[in-house]
Scaffold this active site. Structure first.
Site, short mmCIF file in Angstrom:
data_model
loop_
_atom_site.label_atom_id
_atom_site.label_comp_id
_atom_site.label_asym_id
_atom_site.label_seq_id
_atom_site.Cartn_x
_atom_site.Cartn_y
_atom_site.Cartn_z
N CYS A 85 0.84 -1.20 0.00
CA CYS A 85 0.00 0.00 0.00
C CYS A 85 0.88 1.26 0.00
CB CYS A 85 -0.96 -0.04 1.18
SG CYS A 85 -2.34 1.10 1.03
N HIS A 204 -3.46 -5.73 1.26
CA HIS A 204 -2.70 -5.93 2.49
C HIS A 204 -2.56 -7.40 2.92
CE1 HIS A 204 -2.39 -1.69 3.84
NE2 HIS A 204 -3.37 -1.56 2.96
N GLU A 206 -0.58 -8.54 5.13
CA GLU A 206 -0.32 -8.64 6.58
C GLU A 206 -1.60 -8.66 7.40
OE1 GLU A 206 -0.43 -5.97 4.93
OE2 GLU A 206 -0.68 -4.16 6.12
#
Lengths: 241, 88
Positions: A85, A204, A206
């Site tokens: 991002c 994302h 994560e």
């Protein structure tokens, strides 16, 4: 395996990225933007957020942080670097990756679970995926529209450097943005450099590493998705190799 | 103090979502007849000392490296303003 996660002023997702590194089996190392030192890490993650408030352009000021000189040198030397991002925006501003991100074509912030096709499994961050595997991870951004000139786009396609592409099956979105969430050229969600050690993507991984906290996986219940973990396990393999 | 003004605009071929948002809002407020809007940035740099050719060259470099991203933006003007207020 020591994997560093850089915190800039305004970074939001550094804690999640550190946790993802640990869950993937790596040793998570906190790196600070103002420090001219990578603390002997073997890979670096530039996490998401709004570094420097997105002032000037997203990622434009972070690119000149003292730690980034070291990251850029290391990346040119072959160290695996992942930009997520805002981290992807920083990698574009450093020109480690081509192109740039502009405001979403529908002009809104968009947050949804986003399916992606993994089109290149030979990068440092994607070797644990199978070719053309579709993964589902969260997407949340306002300046996520990937743009590049036609020549650059053609080169990325010819060289197989489109790593992640937006595909159908997301949860919701503005009309006309059901597949491609932001108007990115060629539905590009993530790319790599020529060597395959530097990867940037807008969604994302994560946030999809632990059952109970990830995206909803159709047919398997709510928040069960852990597809993002593959990036953090792949890099361990690349460092052994 | 002499001032150098830098104007940065999104490249013509790049969609400008902010300009489009402004263009859509204008008729809602009764401002008719505006075909399109593109939104850019204006930087005002106050310079210590004289604006020599050397200083200008370095400011041009700053404009094309930090103030703009050449992938998506053009530096459309870089003007020196007279310290008394007018354009030099």
């Amino acid at each position: 395996m020591r994997i560093g996660v850089v915190t800039f002023p305004g970074t939001l997702d550094d804690r999640d990225a550190l946790r993802a590194v640990r869950l993937g089996g790596g040793e998570a190392v906190e790196l600070w933007h103002g420090e001219d030192d990578l603390h002997d890490v073997e890979a670096v993650v530039l996490p998401g957020g709004f570094s420097y408030g997105d002032y000037l352009r997203a990622g434009a000021i972070s690119r000149f942080a003292p730690v980034m000189d070291k990251v850029i040198d290391a990346a040119r030397g072959g160290m695996p670097v992942l930009g997520i991002c805002n981290g992807f925006q920083v990698l574009c501003e450093t020109h480690l990756l081509p192109g740039a991100m502009i405001k979403n074509a529908h002009r809104s912030f968009l947050c949804r679970d986003q399916p992606l096709r993994v089109e290149n499994t030979s990068t440092a961050w994607t070797s644990d995926f199978s070719a053309d595997q579709v993964i589902r991870i969260p997407l949340k951004n306002q300046d996520g529209q990937f743009v590049a000139d036609e020549r650059t786009l053609a080169q990325l396609e010819e060289e197989g450097r489109v790593v992640f592409r937006y595909v159908a099956g997301s949860t919701h979105g503005p009309e006309g943005f059901e597949v491609n969430p932001n108007g990115s050229r060629h539905d590009i969600a993530g790319i790599t450099n020529e060597r395959g050690n530097v990867v940037g993507l807008m969604p994302h991984p994560e946030h999809a590493v632990e059952p109970g906290f990830g995206p909803d996986e159709p047919g398997q219940g709510t928040r069960t998705g852990t597809d993002g973990l593959g990036l953090f396990t792949s890099v361990l393999r690349s460092m052994v190799a | 103090m002499p001032r150098v003004v830098v104007h940065v605009m999104p490249k013509p071929e790049i969609l400008d979502p902010q300009g489009k948002a402004v263009a859509a809002a204008l008729p809602r407020l009764g401002f008719e007849g505006i075909a399109s809007v593109r939104q850019g940035k204006r930087f005002e740099l106050e310079v210590e000392g004289e604006v020599t050719e050397e200083v200008l060259a370095s400011l041009r470099e700053a404009a094309s490296t930090l103030l703009s991203n050449p992938v998506i933006e053009d530096v459309v003007a870089l003007e020196v303003e007279d310290p008394t207020g007018g354009a030099a």
